[in-house]
Write an enzyme that holds these catalytic residues in place. Structure first.
Site, PDB file in Angstrom:
ATOM      1  N   HIS A   1       0.846  -1.207   0.000  1.00 16.43           N
ATOM      2  CA  HIS A   1       0.000   0.000   0.000  1.00 16.43           C
ATOM      3  C   HIS A   1       0.871   1.242   0.000  1.00 16.43           C
ATOM      4  CE1 HIS A   1      -3.300  -2.733   1.723  1.00 16.43           C
ATOM      5  NE2 HIS A   1      -3.574  -2.461   0.458  1.00 16.43           N
TER       6      HIS A   1
ATOM      7  N   GLU B   1       1.625   3.742   3.155  1.00 15.61           N
ATOM      8  CA  GLU B   1       2.140   3.176   4.410  1.00 15.61           C
ATOM      9  C   GLU B   1       3.668   3.253   4.408  1.00 15.61           C
ATOM     10  OE1 GLU B   1       0.095  -0.636   4.359  1.00 15.61           O
ATOM     11  OE2 GLU B   1      -1.852   0.370   4.292  1.00 15.61           O
TER      12      GLU B   1
ATOM     13  N   HIS C   1       2.837  -3.915   6.487  1.00 12.75           N
ATOM     14  CA  HIS C   1       1.874  -2.822   6.279  1.00 12.75           C
ATOM     15  C   HIS C   1       1.920  -1.902   7.497  1.00 12.75           C
ATOM     16  CE1 HIS C   1      -0.670  -4.581   2.906  1.00 12.75           C
ATOM     17  NE2 HIS C   1       0.082  -5.612   3.230  1.00 12.75           N
TER      18      HIS C   1
HETATM   19  O1  0X9 Z   1      -6.563  -4.291   4.562  1.00 19.34           O
HETATM   20  C1  0X9 Z   1      -5.421  -4.682   4.329  1.00 19.34           C
HETATM   21  O2  0X9 Z   1      -5.029  -5.008   3.208  1.00 19.34           O
HETATM   22  C2  0X9 Z   1      -4.405  -4.751   5.481  1.00 19.34           C
HETATM   23  N1  0X9 Z   1      -4.588  -3.610   6.328  1.00 19.34           N
HETATM   24  S1  0X9 Z   1      -4.153  -2.130   5.785  1.00 19.34           S
HETATM   25  O3  0X9 Z   1      -4.583  -1.145   6.742  1.00 19.34           O
HETATM   26  N2  0X9 Z   1      -2.567  -2.049   5.747  1.00 19.34           N
HETATM   27  O4  0X9 Z   1      -4.650  -1.925   4.485  1.00 19.34           O
HETATM   28  C3  0X9 Z   1      -4.631  -6.014   6.273  1.00 19.34           C
HETATM   29  C4  0X9 Z   1      -4.414  -7.267   5.496  1.00 19.34           C
HETATM   30  C5  0X9 Z   1      -4.738  -8.517   6.253  1.00 19.34           C
HETATM   31  N3  0X9 Z   1      -4.762  -9.683   5.383  1.00 19.34           N
HETATM   32  C6  0X9 Z   1      -5.732  -9.891   4.450  1.00 19.34           C
HETATM   33  N4  0X9 Z   1      -6.781  -9.140   4.360  1.00 19.34           N
HETATM   34  N5  0X9 Z   1      -5.591 -10.952   3.675  1.00 19.34           N
HETATM   35 ZN    ZN Z   2      -1.597  -1.932   3.985  1.00 18.82          ZN
HETATM   36 ZN    ZN Z   3      -5.160   0.765   6.128  1.00 15.10          ZN
END
Ligand code: 0X9
Ligand code: ZN
Ligand code: ZN
Length: 415
Positions: free
Chosen positions: A174, A177, A302
């Site tokens: 992302h 981040e 992340h």
């Molecule tokens: O939403 C996401 O992709 C991740 N959080 S973020 O705030 N960095 O965007 C968490 C990912 C956890 N794993 C999966 N969703 N597979």
């Molecule tokens: Zn993320």
């Molecule tokens: Zn996020």
């Protein structure tokens, strides 16, 4: 003529970058179903950027909801919050000031530094110089991004005639981040500089290889430095939609787009037009598939929330290795906390953060990479994505302890 041209360039530069003048980031604490409904309705009527959770649909009671509100809507949002008596606080008073505090726009551009947020250009030259600095490291290009930037994987490990088991680590899925790419750079530096003195690092790199992809979503990362600090997705375009990019962490082929993802190309959690439609995702998935027999662990970095997550996120079902994954996560979180007291929560994605399909961790796990973890680094929302540069060093130091804990466990438990 010259003056006109200059004026044009300045106007273009201004128009081309998104500003956040007068914007605030709020934390809302819904405790009633009415609160949840109200937040969702608000998201429908005005444009709010969800920092946590990622979209309005993921809002539930008893979680913190962090949203960025444009200046235009501040009065309205304040009024609604007062009237509905949702508990709330202001996390960031002046978003543009916070963004400016991190930008590298002084008279003399800074050099690459492990304690600054480096632009892509700096990370790129760093990759190329560090890859030739030492016999423990080499590089390989695994493909180009949508905009044509090379995706380079650094391989760390003592050279060996036989193939060694490996760990794959990526950062910067992302774009906004920023602490994540900072960690991958830190990891590479630490691995090279402590090999030979730190017994665990020495043993790790003697027995295993570590593949590091310092920035996964390079186009997005570059865009956050040059145009819009709050960009999350890739930068791919498709005719028929004026909205750009897909969420790379919704684009993997793991329960793709079944929950916690959007099929609206304008959404921040757009799952893409098909699994691996994003070239960056395809490049990484191809690399991991090609090296499937040696990759024993998949780690992805992340921010923010201080969580150590593992599969699954696309279903509430527990992973077959749930108790072992949990045990290792708790051990890693304890190791992390031992340095500065930073508290992490461990658990499967679906119940610990929110259900969200198409993530890289679930995909790697289902491919057969048992030790598959997503880190959400500092903080818990005080600065969110705008974590000050002064926190890069402590964040990376503590995260090293967790990553090394997992690596040591994997090394002892090869399968
Ligand atoms: O939403 C996401 O992709 C991740 N959080 S973020 O705030 N960095 O965007 C968490 C990912 C956890 N794993 C999966 N969703 N597979
Ligand atoms: Zn993320
Ligand atoms: Zn996020």
């Amino acid at each position: 003529m010259k003056v006109l041209l200059l004026f044009g360039l300045v106007a273009f530069a201004l128009a081309d970058s998104t500003r956040f003048e007068g914007e605030k980031v709020f934390r809302l604490k819904p405790v009633l179903d009415e609160h949840v409904t109200l937040i969702r309705d608000l998201a429908k009527s005005i444009e709010v950027d969800f920092w946590k959770p990622e979209t309005a649909e993921l809002v539930t009671i008893d979680i913190d909801v962090d949203i960025r509100v444009p200046a235009l809507y501040l009065d309205m949002v304040n009024t609604i919050l007062q009237q509905s008596d949702i508990e709330h606080e202001v996390l960031i008073e002046d978003l543009q000031a916070a963004v400016d505090g991190q930008s590298d726009s002084g008279p003399t551009p800074r050099a690459h530094s492990y304690t600054n947020y480096n632009s892509w250009d700096k990370v790129y030259s760093w990759i190329n110089s560090i890859a030739t600095s030492n016999s423990l490291i080499s590089k390989q290009v695994i493909g180009n991004t949508y905009e044509g930037r090379p995706m380079t994987v650094l391989k760390l490990g003592k050279r060996s005639d036989s193939t060694k088991p490996a760990i794959f680590l990526d950062c910067g899925i992302h774009a906004r981040e920023w602490i994540s790419p900072a960690f991958c750079q830190w990891f590479v530096k630490e691995a090279l500089s402590t090999y030979g003195s730190d017994s665990q690092m020495t043993s790790l790199l003697n027995e295993m290889d570590v593949f590091v992809l310092p920035v996964f979503n390079i186009d997005g990362y570059d865009f956050t430095h040059k145009s819009n600090r709050m960009w999350r997705k890739t930068r791919s375009r498709k005719s028929g939609s004026s909205c750009i990019g897909a969420d790379p962490n919704r684009n993997f082929n793991a329960g793709w787009c079944s929950m916690g993802a959007s099929n609206n190309p304008c959404s921040d959690t757009f799952c893409g037009y098909s699994p691996e439609s994003e070239i960056e995702v395809k490049n990484v998935a191809d690399f991991i598939r090609r090296n499937k027999s040696v990759i024993k662990a998949y780690l992805t970095i992340h921010s923010y929330s201080q969580l150590l997550l593992f599969p699954y996120s696309y279903t509430y079902e527990l992973a077959a290795d749930h108790s072992e994954l949990m045990k290792v996560a708790v051990g890693a979180s304890n190791a992390l906390r031992s340095l500065y007291g930073t508290k992490y929560t461990s658990g499967p994605g679906a119940t610990t953060i929110y259900p969200a399909a198409g993530g890289s961790d679930d995909w790697a796990y289902d491919l057969g990479v048992k030790y598959s973890y997503t880190f959400e680094l500092r903080d818990t929302g005080r600065y969110g994505f705008l974590l000050p540069e002064s926190q890069i060093k402590p964040t990376c130091e503590e995260t090293m302890l967790a990553v090394k804990y997992i690596a040591a466990y994997v090394q002892k438990n090869l399968y």
